[in-house]
Write a protein that holds these residues in place. Structure first.
Motif, PDB file in Angstrom:
ATOM      1  N   ILE A  44      28.307 -10.838 -13.648  1.00 18.58           N
ATOM      2  CA  ILE A  44      27.862 -11.296 -14.702  1.00 18.58           C
ATOM      3  C   ILE A  44      26.563 -10.551 -15.046  1.00 18.58           C
ATOM      4  N   MET A  45      26.517  -9.576 -16.199  1.00 18.44           N
ATOM      5  CA  MET A  45      25.279  -9.140 -16.645  1.00 18.44           C
ATOM      6  C   MET A  45      24.447 -10.069 -17.614  1.00 18.44           C
ATOM      7  N   ASP A  46      23.448 -10.452 -17.221  1.00 21.45           N
ATOM      8  CA  ASP A  46      22.654 -11.538 -18.046  1.00 21.45           C
ATOM      9  C   ASP A  46      21.753 -10.551 -18.910  1.00 21.45           C
ATOM     10  N   PHE A  47      22.007 -10.180 -19.914  1.00 15.10           N
ATOM     11  CA  PHE A  47      21.080  -9.496 -21.110  1.00 15.10           C
ATOM     12  C   PHE A  47      20.744 -10.167 -21.787  1.00 15.10           C
ATOM     13  N   ARG A  48      20.587 -11.757 -22.005  1.00 13.55           N
ATOM     14  CA  ARG A  48      20.308 -12.416 -23.209  1.00 13.55           C
ATOM     15  C   ARG A  48      18.944 -11.977 -24.040  1.00 13.55           C
ATOM     16  N   LEU A  92      34.260  -8.518 -15.806  1.00 16.53           N
ATOM     17  CA  LEU A  92      32.663  -8.136 -16.195  1.00 16.53           C
ATOM     18  C   LEU A  92      32.307  -8.988 -17.272  1.00 16.53           C
ATOM     19  N   VAL A  93      31.492  -9.652 -17.357  1.00 23.30           N
ATOM     20  CA  VAL A  93      30.920 -10.614 -18.543  1.00 23.30           C
ATOM     21  C   VAL A  93      29.401 -10.069 -18.811  1.00 23.30           C
ATOM     22  N   LEU A  94      28.955 -10.082 -20.136  1.00 32.11           N
ATOM     23  CA  LEU A  94      27.913  -9.844 -20.764  1.00 32.11           C
ATOM     24  C   LEU A  94      27.345 -11.187 -21.295  1.00 32.11           C
ATOM     25  N   ILE A  95      26.276 -11.586 -20.717  1.00 36.86           N
ATOM     26  CA  ILE A  95      25.664 -12.881 -21.613  1.00 36.86           C
ATOM     27  C   ILE A  95      24.594 -12.070 -22.556  1.00 36.86           C
ATOM     28  N   GLY A  96      25.078 -12.440 -23.846  1.00 39.95           N
ATOM     29  CA  GLY A  96      24.176 -11.893 -24.856  1.00 39.95           C
ATOM     30  C   GLY A  96      23.767 -12.782 -25.864  1.00 39.95           C
ATOM     31  N   THR A  97      22.491 -12.565 -26.591  1.00 37.49           N
ATOM     32  CA  THR A  97      22.003 -13.153 -27.837  1.00 37.49           C
ATOM     33  C   THR A  97      21.765 -12.286 -28.748  1.00 37.49           C
ATOM     34  N   SER A  98      21.224 -12.614 -29.963  1.00 41.33           N
ATOM     35  CA  SER A  98      20.761 -11.524 -31.009  1.00 41.33           C
ATOM     36  C   SER A  98      19.482 -10.815 -30.468  1.00 41.33           C
ATOM     37  N   ARG A 133      39.606  -9.054 -18.813  1.00 48.07           N
ATOM     38  CA  ARG A 133      38.870  -9.609 -17.854  1.00 48.07           C
ATOM     39  C   ARG A 133      37.432  -8.784 -18.327  1.00 48.07           C
ATOM     40  N   ILE A 134      37.218  -8.762 -19.432  1.00 48.68           N
ATOM     41  CA  ILE A 134      35.733  -8.545 -20.032  1.00 48.68           C
ATOM     42  C   ILE A 134      35.533  -9.335 -21.000  1.00 48.68           C
ATOM     43  N   ALA A 135      34.072  -9.892 -21.183  1.00 48.71           N
ATOM     44  CA  ALA A 135      33.821 -10.591 -22.407  1.00 48.71           C
ATOM     45  C   ALA A 135      32.342 -10.810 -22.447  1.00 48.71           C
ATOM     46  N   LEU A 136      32.183 -11.118 -23.957  1.00 45.57           N
ATOM     47  CA  LEU A 136      30.578 -11.531 -24.337  1.00 45.57           C
ATOM     48  C   LEU A 136      30.619 -12.856 -24.342  1.00 45.57           C
ATOM     49  N   VAL A 137      29.605 -13.268 -23.724  1.00 44.58           N
ATOM     50  CA  VAL A 137      29.240 -14.814 -23.622  1.00 44.58           C
ATOM     51  C   VAL A 137      27.942 -15.291 -24.211  1.00 44.58           C
ATOM     52  N   GLY A 138      27.876 -16.112 -24.878  1.00 46.27           N
ATOM     53  CA  GLY A 138      26.616 -16.495 -25.566  1.00 46.27           C
ATOM     54  C   GLY A 138      26.853 -16.474 -27.096  1.00 46.27           C
ATOM     55  N   SER A 139      26.288 -15.734 -27.664  1.00 44.62           N
ATOM     56  CA  SER A 139      26.210 -15.104 -29.163  1.00 44.62           C
ATOM     57  C   SER A 139      26.261 -13.947 -29.365  1.00 44.62           C
ATOM     58  N   ALA A 183      27.460 -20.975 -16.916  1.00 42.34           N
ATOM     59  CA  ALA A 183      28.619 -21.670 -16.439  1.00 42.34           C
ATOM     60  C   ALA A 183      30.087 -21.259 -17.458  1.00 42.34           C
ATOM     61  N   THR A 184      29.714 -20.663 -18.672  1.00 43.96           N
ATOM     62  CA  THR A 184      30.725 -20.294 -19.458  1.00 43.96           C
ATOM     63  C   THR A 184      31.161 -18.988 -18.992  1.00 43.96           C
ATOM     64  N   ALA A 185      30.312 -18.043 -18.481  1.00 47.33           N
ATOM     65  CA  ALA A 185      30.878 -16.923 -17.981  1.00 47.33           C
ATOM     66  C   ALA A 185      31.597 -17.071 -16.776  1.00 47.33           C
ATOM     67  N   LEU A 186      31.191 -17.994 -15.824  1.00 47.94           N
ATOM     68  CA  LEU A 186      32.047 -18.322 -14.706  1.00 47.94           C
ATOM     69  C   LEU A 186      33.277 -18.869 -15.063  1.00 47.94           C
ATOM     70  N   ASP A 187      33.458 -19.817 -16.034  1.00 46.26           N
ATOM     71  CA  ASP A 187      34.566 -20.228 -16.546  1.00 46.26           C
ATOM     72  C   ASP A 187      35.741 -19.107 -16.898  1.00 46.26           C
ATOM     73  N   PHE A 188      35.130 -18.229 -17.696  1.00 44.10           N
ATOM     74  CA  PHE A 188      35.918 -17.099 -18.221  1.00 44.10           C
ATOM     75  C   PHE A 188      36.576 -16.181 -16.994  1.00 44.10           C
ATOM     76  N   LEU A 189      35.634 -15.949 -16.139  1.00 45.27           N
ATOM     77  CA  LEU A 189      36.084 -15.083 -14.938  1.00 45.27           C
ATOM     78  C   LEU A 189      37.155 -15.945 -14.030  1.00 45.27           C
ATOM     79  N   ALA A 190      37.256 -17.168 -14.029  1.00 43.13           N
ATOM     80  CA  ALA A 190      37.991 -18.013 -13.380  1.00 43.13           C
ATOM     81  C   ALA A 190      39.396 -18.182 -14.345  1.00 43.13           C
ATOM     82  N   GLY A 191      39.265 -17.873 -15.368  1.00 36.72           N
ATOM     83  CA  GLY A 191      40.478 -18.059 -16.146  1.00 36.72           C
ATOM     84  C   GLY A 191      40.641 -19.206 -17.088  1.00 36.72           C
ATOM     85  N   ARG A 192      39.560 -19.881 -17.236  1.00 43.58           N
ATOM     86  CA  ARG A 192      39.468 -20.861 -17.970  1.00 43.58           C
ATOM     87  C   ARG A 192      39.118 -20.866 -19.259  1.00 43.58           C
TER      88      ARG A 192
END
Length: 482
Positions: free
Chosen positions: A274-278, A334-340, A361-367, A435-444
């Motif tokens: 999880i790369m938290d670059f918010r 791989l998850v990126l946590i992002g915002t504007s 298996r790759i996603a943008l989480v947040g906004s 928590a949402t990033a973890l959900d994605f990685l777990a397949g939820r």
């Protein structure tokens, strides 16, 4: 490489043209085929080599010779109509801004300040990120730097600033400041970003405790990877997930701090990240390349990114390949946590990894993110301490993809909407975005980011990073910094 600028009717000035492979700032080496330096068209009668007119003329020549979108420059703009370099640049690139191609990416700053920022993370202020709730007229701390005055005074993520004054007798409530003068009134009340400036702050900590403290701004170094939550192993469903919170790419030492983080990940058999670059506004492309190498264990020699200039400057185009790094991983998820506020090098890394991580298996989480697939070179008028950061190149990944001017959500195979819950610490698996990033990685399952999201997602329904009209070099690179 030194380049002489011939100024009509006066002695020559000297400028340094630094190839800053940096989305939203940075430094590096000179282009191999830079060609002649821009030649100023300023009038010979203009007084002084560092007059505003000469500086504007220098900036104009930079745009004419190097700007990535020459057809999106307003050529009707008259240099004589402007009293600052920044206002001139804003006017010249207005057509590009209208097409979301250059939304504040071309700017003027101080050579000395930016070099100090790159070398050591040097900045001055309280050392906090401020965000304001536009609907309820409230001001919150999103993050506090550990070695800065704000944190030492008890201010941290989740703190609400209630009132500001030069002393205890003239405190003004934040609500009244925002109601009567908007964010600008709060910026004015906080004062300039100079060491020694003191303000009395009344604030409520995350647990509700209200304190009133006199806090003096001071010089401090921006730590790109927090010792508290910068690199964390999160155990989720029997899996070790690596959590990386990188505050900025602009500080040169970030590369070594990333290597330390990946040593932790490697020793814990991490293959999901999880790369938290918010709040990460970008910085040095060289740091982004190091991060890419640390995620490209099996891709050595493959294309990480491509740098593309305007056609007449194409001899400066470059391709960066993955290089060997000790403790490198090959992430399965791989998850990126992002915002504007996520921009530039943060987006570059994510886009560069798209060809190398399975689309499921790759996603943008947040906004949605800022939308900055372009970067700047640094054009320096040394004797005047003027650096013009002009948009000069676009970055593409190995699949020649890089058209995310509206944000990464438009190119990511998966997105998950999530709040930036600043009532919870960064690095905490219970924080909404993590928590949402973890959900994605777990397949939820998750709810996709809506296409019209333009604000930083937070519990407050409409909020944004606080920013002064004339930001310092650090404030350009670190959104919300005060």
């Amino acid at each position: 490489m030194k380049l002489d600028i011939n100024v009509a009717g006066r002695s020559a000035l000297t400028a340094t043209l630094a190839l800053a492979l940096a989305a939203c700032g940075g430094g590096g080496s000179s282009p191999p085929n830079a060609g002649p330096a821009p030649t100023s068209s300023a009038s010979p009668s203009t007084a002084g080599p560092c007059s505003v007119a000469n500086q504007i003329a220098f900036a104009d020549d930079v745009l004419n010779d190097w700007y990535l979108f020459p057809n999106l420059l307003d050529n009707s703009v008259n240099q004589a109509d402007f009293t600052t370099v920044q206002s001139f640049l804003d006017a010249r690139v207005a057509p590009a801004r209208a097409q979301s191609r250059d939304v504040g990416f071309t700017f003027a700053t101080s050579i000395a300040d930016e070099n100090a920022l790159i070398a050591s993370g040097s900045s001055a202020g309280f050392g906090v990120r401020l965000s304001f709730d536009q609907i309820n007229n409230r001001l919150f701390i999103l993050e506090a730097f550990e070695n800065a005055p704000g944190f030492a005074a008890g201010i941290d993520r989740g703190t609400e600033i209630l009132a500001i004054g030069t002393d205890a007798s003239n405190l003004q409530t934040v609500s009244s400041l925002l109601t009567n003068g908007g964010p600008g009134a709060v910026v004015d009340a906080l004062g300039p970003s100079d060491a020694g400036i003191t303000r009395v702050l009344r604030f409520a900590q995350a647990d509700g405790t209200v304190l009133e403290r006199s806090v003096a701004k001071a010089d401090f170094s921006l730590d790109p990877v927090s010792d508290r939550y910068g690199a964390v192993i999160i155990q989720d469903g029997g899996r070790n997930v690596g959590y990386l919170n990188l505050r900025t790419f602009i500080v040169g030492s970030a590369a070594d701090e990333l290597r330390n983080a990946f040593q932790l990940f490697a020793s814990n058999n991490v293959d999901e990240l999880i790369m938290d670059f918010r709040y990460n506004g970008g910085g040095l492309v060289s740091v982004a390349e190091t991060l890419g190498d640390l995620m490209g264990r099996d891709e050595i020699g493959s294309i990480f990114s491509q740098t593309v200039l305007r056609p007449e400057r194409s001899d400066n185009n470059a391709t960066r390949l993955f290089q060997n790094e000790l403790n490198a991983l090959q992430p399965d998820g791989l998850v990126l946590i992002g915002t504007s506020s996520t921009a530039s090098a943060s987006e570059l890394v994510t886009n560069a990894m798209l060809p190398y991580v399975a689309s499921s298996r790759i996603a943008l989480v947040g906004s949605d993110t800022s939308g900055k697939p372009v970067g700047q070179f640094a054009f320096d008028l040394e004797d005047c301490d003027l650096r013009v950061r002009a948009v000069t190149f676009q970055t593409l990944n190995a699949n020649n993809e890089g058209e995310y001017f509206t944000g990464l959500a438009s190119v990511m195979p998966n997105t998950c909407e999530a709040d930036d819950d600043f009532t919870m610490p960064l690095g905490d698996p219970n924080e909404a975005s993590i928590a949402t990033a973890l959900d994605f990685l777990a397949g939820r399952s998750c709810t996709a980011i809506s296409s019209d999201q333009g604000q930083i997602a937070q519990r407050a329904p409409a909020s944004g990073m606080m920013a002064p009209d004339q930001p310092t070099a650090a404030q350009y690179q670190v959104p919300g910094l005060f």
